[in-house]
Motif scaffolding. Structure first.
Motif, PDB file in Angstrom:
ATOM      1  N   ASP A 301      20.160 -34.426 -46.240  1.00 12.59           N
ATOM      2  CA  ASP A 301      19.032 -35.376 -46.223  1.00 12.59           C
ATOM      3  C   ASP A 301      17.958 -34.960 -47.218  1.00 12.59           C
ATOM      4  O   ASP A 301      17.422 -35.792 -47.974  1.00 12.59           O
ATOM      5  CB  ASP A 301      18.431 -35.459 -44.822  1.00 12.59           C
ATOM      6  CG  ASP A 301      19.316 -36.198 -43.833  1.00 12.59           C
ATOM      7  OD1 ASP A 301      20.314 -36.801 -44.255  1.00 12.59           O
ATOM      8  OD2 ASP A 301      19.004 -36.162 -42.623  1.00 12.59           O
ATOM      9  N   PHE A 302      17.618 -33.677 -47.233  1.00 16.10           N
ATOM     10  CA  PHE A 302      16.590 -33.185 -48.155  1.00 16.10           C
ATOM     11  C   PHE A 302      17.020 -33.370 -49.612  1.00 16.10           C
ATOM     12  O   PHE A 302      16.203 -33.710 -50.470  1.00 16.10           O
ATOM     13  CB  PHE A 302      16.300 -31.697 -47.901  1.00 16.10           C
ATOM     14  CG  PHE A 302      15.806 -31.378 -46.522  1.00 16.10           C
ATOM     15  CD1 PHE A 302      14.949 -32.238 -45.848  1.00 16.10           C
ATOM     16  CD2 PHE A 302      16.195 -30.201 -45.895  1.00 16.10           C
ATOM     17  CE1 PHE A 302      14.495 -31.944 -44.571  1.00 16.10           C
ATOM     18  CE2 PHE A 302      15.740 -29.884 -44.617  1.00 16.10           C
ATOM     19  CZ  PHE A 302      14.890 -30.763 -43.955  1.00 16.10           C
ATOM     20  N   HIS A 304      19.055 -35.604 -50.902  1.00 13.78           N
ATOM     21  CA  HIS A 304      19.290 -36.970 -51.366  1.00 13.78           C
ATOM     22  C   HIS A 304      18.308 -37.984 -50.788  1.00 13.78           C
ATOM     23  O   HIS A 304      18.530 -39.196 -50.910  1.00 13.78           O
ATOM     24  CB  HIS A 304      20.722 -37.382 -51.041  1.00 13.78           C
ATOM     25  CG  HIS A 304      21.750 -36.482 -51.665  1.00 13.78           C
ATOM     26  ND1 HIS A 304      21.892 -36.357 -53.029  1.00 13.78           N
ATOM     27  CD2 HIS A 304      22.667 -35.654 -51.119  1.00 13.78           C
ATOM     28  CE1 HIS A 304      22.868 -35.491 -53.292  1.00 13.78           C
ATOM     29  NE2 HIS A 304      23.342 -35.043 -52.152  1.00 13.78           N
ATOM     30  N   SER A 305      17.239 -37.491 -50.176  1.00 11.29           N
ATOM     31  CA  SER A 305      16.189 -38.376 -49.654  1.00 11.29           C
ATOM     32  C   SER A 305      16.788 -39.499 -48.806  1.00 11.29           C
ATOM     33  O   SER A 305      16.538 -40.689 -49.034  1.00 11.29           O
ATOM     34  CB  SER A 305      15.387 -38.976 -50.814  1.00 11.29           C
ATOM     35  OG  SER A 305      14.928 -37.973 -51.686  1.00 11.29           O
ATOM     36  N   THR A 306      17.598 -39.099 -47.833  1.00  9.73           N
ATOM     37  CA  THR A 306      18.276 -40.083 -46.995  1.00  9.73           C
ATOM     38  C   THR A 306      18.352 -39.579 -45.563  1.00  9.73           C
ATOM     39  O   THR A 306      17.643 -38.642 -45.189  1.00  9.73           O
ATOM     40  CB  THR A 306      19.683 -40.394 -47.561  1.00  9.73           C
ATOM     41  OG1 THR A 306      20.221 -41.528 -46.898  1.00  9.73           O
ATOM     42  CG2 THR A 306      20.623 -39.210 -47.441  1.00  9.73           C
ATOM     43  N   GLY A 326      17.842 -41.811 -51.896  1.00  9.80           N
ATOM     44  CA  GLY A 326      16.737 -41.781 -52.849  1.00  9.80           C
ATOM     45  C   GLY A 326      16.919 -40.772 -53.961  1.00  9.80           C
ATOM     46  O   GLY A 326      18.029 -40.549 -54.466  1.00  9.80           O
ATOM     47  N   LYS A 327      15.843 -40.095 -54.310  1.00  9.10           N
ATOM     48  CA  LYS A 327      15.833 -39.127 -55.396  1.00  9.10           C
ATOM     49  C   LYS A 327      16.738 -37.943 -55.065  1.00  9.10           C
ATOM     50  O   LYS A 327      16.764 -37.460 -53.946  1.00  9.10           O
ATOM     51  CB  LYS A 327      14.401 -38.632 -55.626  1.00  9.10           C
ATOM     52  CG  LYS A 327      14.247 -37.670 -56.791  1.00  9.10           C
ATOM     53  CD  LYS A 327      12.784 -37.248 -56.953  1.00  9.10           C
ATOM     54  CE  LYS A 327      12.634 -36.253 -58.099  1.00  9.10           C
ATOM     55  NZ  LYS A 327      11.228 -35.796 -58.252  1.00  9.10           N
ATOM     56  N   HIS A 328      17.497 -37.477 -56.065  1.00  6.37           N
ATOM     57  CA  HIS A 328      18.435 -36.373 -55.863  1.00  6.37           C
ATOM     58  C   HIS A 328      17.816 -35.046 -56.306  1.00  6.37           C
ATOM     59  O   HIS A 328      17.044 -34.993 -57.264  1.00  6.37           O
ATOM     60  CB  HIS A 328      19.728 -36.607 -56.654  1.00  6.37           C
ATOM     61  CG  HIS A 328      20.517 -37.777 -56.172  1.00  6.37           C
ATOM     62  ND1 HIS A 328      21.717 -37.638 -55.516  1.00  6.37           N
ATOM     63  CD2 HIS A 328      20.283 -39.105 -56.236  1.00  6.37           C
ATOM     64  CE1 HIS A 328      22.186 -38.830 -55.198  1.00  6.37           C
ATOM     65  NE2 HIS A 328      21.337 -39.737 -55.634  1.00  6.37           N
ATOM     66  N   CYS A 331      19.463 -28.607 -52.904  1.00  9.16           N
ATOM     67  CA  CYS A 331      18.879 -28.057 -51.678  1.00  9.16           C
ATOM     68  C   CYS A 331      19.562 -26.727 -51.405  1.00  9.16           C
ATOM     69  O   CYS A 331      20.783 -26.666 -51.197  1.00  9.16           O
ATOM     70  CB  CYS A 331      19.050 -28.998 -50.490  1.00  9.16           C
ATOM     71  SG  CYS A 331      18.189 -28.395 -49.006  1.00  9.16           S
ATOM     72  N   LYS A 358      11.617 -26.457 -46.960  1.00  8.25           N
ATOM     73  CA  LYS A 358      11.860 -27.515 -45.986  1.00  8.25           C
ATOM     74  C   LYS A 358      12.095 -26.975 -44.571  1.00  8.25           C
ATOM     75  O   LYS A 358      11.746 -27.611 -43.590  1.00  8.25           O
ATOM     76  CB  LYS A 358      13.073 -28.354 -46.412  1.00  8.25           C
ATOM     77  CG  LYS A 358      12.858 -29.166 -47.673  1.00  8.25           C
ATOM     78  CD  LYS A 358      11.822 -30.245 -47.455  1.00  8.25           C
ATOM     79  CE  LYS A 358      11.682 -31.152 -48.665  1.00  8.25           C
ATOM     80  NZ  LYS A 358      10.659 -32.218 -48.440  1.00  8.25           N
TER      81      LYS A 358
END
Length: 398
Positions: A301-302, A304-306, A326-328, A331, A358
């Motif tokens: 999730d962190f 790929h902003s999903t 979202g933005k890649h 991580c 995170k």
């Protein structure tokens, strides 16, 4: 309303999020676990419609009775999952016993759990696999090692993680392995592959098509981390390489995967290896018919902003998802081992990397063997920044 039984929804501790998203999607979410209800997190309690406590999840009869009770009370069960490697066989048997058709059945277990059986399905895709020998006598194993050359790797054919895995480098170590290997356990012995682990992580719909894809890299061997009590690192890739994507999709088709979150592992060769390929090529390692372990879903999730918890629950409920990606970024996970003389202390790490961080927390003892004791999870826009982070966080005084 569809009924979904989630086995052990309290462990790993982040799995309550799967339940939350299922409930949001209108499913009747029924948990079975051995933790007292009062000790469940409030988030998990709010994510379940009912919780059935058993005294021990290892007790097959008790878990069977729990499923039978929930079936009697709520009607036909549409889905049963744990998303956990440890319970994969139990899940399949319960589905078979209660005619729950949305998932692997008992007859499917050999090809998805036994490392020796996986190889033929990888080979059907044209992906090379390491040569192997089923451990029987010392003499035949010595002959195999002479044929493929030391080192060789021995591990349980049906095992979870790197438990009881041995890197054997000579005849003396082969004899030692025969002294310590578990009795009544079937072992597989393979030629050693000089590579780093690259994974294909995906959520697959009911037609065997990917709804979401990513991957991670483990530069260090989990086997070495466990056996030598080393630090642990791996990272989610900013972008999935084309060859990993192609290999992952081919493996999905070969194994007949449908309606699952999967984690497939490949070696990327660090040098040319006869019979396997050239430096940079992919070699099959093993399939895992569940999400990558620990906090990896959160790391995805962190990166790929999903929200893969939602994408998975959408797959269950609707067989599609509108959850945006979202933005890649990269991580990075760093698991530091207690007792090492690190140059950078916790305060120094947070001062330098606090804006990237995170997750910062202790790793549960049950996972610390493979992951270390103290974890730091951070995001970076470039591999150069991530490499500097790893160098800083893991460097020790001589």
């Amino acid at each position: 309303m569809k009924n979904f039984i989630f086995i052990s929804p309290n462990f790993p501790t982040n799995y309550w999020q799967f339940c939350r998203e299922l409930k949001k999607n209108g499913l009747n979410v029924l948990g079975i676990g051995d933790q007292p209800y009062d000790e469940l997190s409030n988030e998990l309690k709010d994510s379940l419609n009912e919780y059935y406590k058993v005294s021990n999840l290892e007790n097959s009869d008790e878990v069977y009775r729990a499923v039978a009770f929930l079936t009697y009370k709520h009607g036909r069960i549409d889905w049963l999952e744990s998303n956990n490697e440890y319970w994969l066989e139990r899940d399949a048997k319960l589905r078979t016993d209660f005619n729950i058709t949305s998932g692997f059945q008992e007859k499917d277990i050999p090809r998805i759990k036994f490392k020796s059986k996986m190889k033929e399905y990888y080979q059907q895709t044209g992906i090379p696999v390491a040569r192997y020998h089923m451990v029987d006598t010392l003499e035949s194993c010595l002959a195999f090692a002479e044929k493929v050359h030391y080192p060789v790797v021995a591990k349980p054919d049906n095992g979870v993680g790197a438990s009881h895995t041995f890197k054997i480098e000579n005849e003396e170590q082969m004899k030692q392995f025969f002294d310590v290997k578990w009795p009544n356990t079937i072992y597989i012995m393979e030629e050693y592959v000089n590579g780093e682990v690259n994974s294909y992580d995906a959520i697959i719909d009911s037609n065997g098509e990917p709804m979401f894809e990513t991957g991670n890299v483990t530069p260090m061997s989990i086997m070495d981390i466990v056996n030598h009590s080393d630090n642990s690192i791996f990272y989610i890739l900013k972008n999935l390489p084309d060859d990993t994507r192609a290999a992952g999709r081919a493996t999905v088709k070969s194994f007949g995967v449908k309606s699952r979150f999967v984690h497939f592992e490949f070696f990327r060769l660090l040098k040319d290896q006869e019979g396997l390929g050239k430096k940079g090529d992919l070699v099959a390692l093993e399939v895992n018919m569940r999400p990558s372990g620990g906090v990896t879903p959160d790391m995805i999730d962190f990166a790929h902003s999903t929200d893969v918890y939602k994408i998975w629950a959408d797959m269950i409920a609707f067989d599609r998802s509108t959850m945006p990606v979202g933005k890649h970024a990269y991580c990075a996970f760093a698991g530091r081992r207690d007792g090492k003389d690190f140059i950078m202390g916790h305060e120094d790490i947070m001062a330098k990397y606090g804006n990237n961080m995170k997750m910062v927390e202790r790793i549960p003892d049950v996972l610390s063997g493979a992951m270390g004791n103290q974890m730091y999870v951070a995001v970076f826009s470039s591999q150069k920044e991530m490499d500097e982070f790893y160098n800083d966080i893991l460097k020790c005084n001589e």
